[in-house]
Design an enzyme around this catalytic site. Sequence first.
Site, PDB file in Angstrom:
ATOM      1  N   ALA A   1     -60.085  -4.932  36.222  1.00 48.39           N
ATOM      2  CA  ALA A   1     -59.236  -3.997  35.465  1.00 48.39           C
ATOM      3  C   ALA A   1     -60.152  -2.938  34.842  1.00 48.39           C
ATOM      4  O   ALA A   1     -60.128  -2.688  33.636  1.00 48.39           O
ATOM      5  CB  ALA A   1     -58.401  -4.719  34.414  1.00 48.39           C
TER       6      ALA A   1
ATOM      7  N   HIS B   1     -66.618   0.308  31.767  1.00 45.81           N
ATOM      8  CA  HIS B   1     -67.344  -0.476  32.780  1.00 45.81           C
ATOM      9  C   HIS B   1     -68.173   0.449  33.681  1.00 45.81           C
ATOM     10  O   HIS B   1     -69.302   0.140  34.030  1.00 45.81           O
ATOM     11  CB  HIS B   1     -66.365  -1.237  33.686  1.00 45.81           C
TER      12      HIS B   1
ATOM     13  N   GLY C   1     -71.134  -4.063  27.332  1.00 44.25           N
ATOM     14  CA  GLY C   1     -70.644  -3.062  26.374  1.00 44.25           C
ATOM     15  C   GLY C   1     -70.689  -3.626  24.960  1.00 44.25           C
ATOM     16  O   GLY C   1     -70.349  -4.790  24.737  1.00 44.25           O
TER      17      GLY C   1
END
Length: 283
Positions: free
Chosen positions: A32, A37, A147
């Site tokens: 997703a 990303h 992240g």
Amino acid sequence: MNVIANSYSIYSTLDHLRREGKKIGVVPTMGALHEGHLSLVRRAKSECDVAVATIFVNPSQFGPNEDFQRYPRTLEADLAMLHAAGCDFVFTPAVETIYPEGYSTYIEPPEVANRLEGAFRPGHFRGVATIVLKLFMLIPAQVAYFGRKDYQQVVVISTMVRDLAVPIRIEACETIRETDGLAMSSRNRYLSASDRKRALGLSRALQRAQKMVDAGCTNVSELESAMREVLVSAPVDSIDYAIVVDTETLQSIESIKHAAVALIAVHVGKTRLIDNQTLVRRA
Ligand code: PAF
């Protein structure tokens, strides 16, 4: 771009490249994908010879009442985005590949995993630590990119890597935000238009805290009250936590000496959202 689902194939292919002297960077994901990303993949590609992404919705990090079943699975779109971002390999194992019948080995995560997300999502970091370590075993990368939006996750993984002397460097990368401040997250796609507006409370609360620190406030309970006030008026539906803690231990502090981290977890509609901001005292 090569897409590989088999654990022996991914290991042997990458091990071969590593023996040839190639530097390998890995970006673990649950798919997703969004710009957050992709920024990790681009960074891996710019710093390494080979960029690898993994896509695996890891059942062991979801609690029984969480969103494992409805977690968005968008493999085709993910692969197109990874290709465009310059990714070289994508590992897409099936659940049975990672957790074959009879699987029973799990990592006991470090102490810092017990607080905050760990307290609200029991077992979550046990699942995260287990899958991340397993991915590190299967993908012989020198660097892994995560992240900072999942701040505590980065602390848990970095601590595990240090404690177990896992030979990989962890790079924590900046949170990528929408232009209005909402931190990018795969779960944002659950938000209705009105929920999405209310979700802006998170980044606004964090901005309010940084502004107060800029204006000289170092008192943590004042900062926490101000963040709650912004969240309540957003309004979010419930607040799991909105706190300011030590950047490394995530333990409570009374005042900010040099830096601290503000961490928020709230529910907006049926969606649980997290965000954070490092608060720095500028001299
Ligand atoms: O941050 C995530 O997407 C997941 O927790 C991770 C690190 C890919 C492990 O499943």
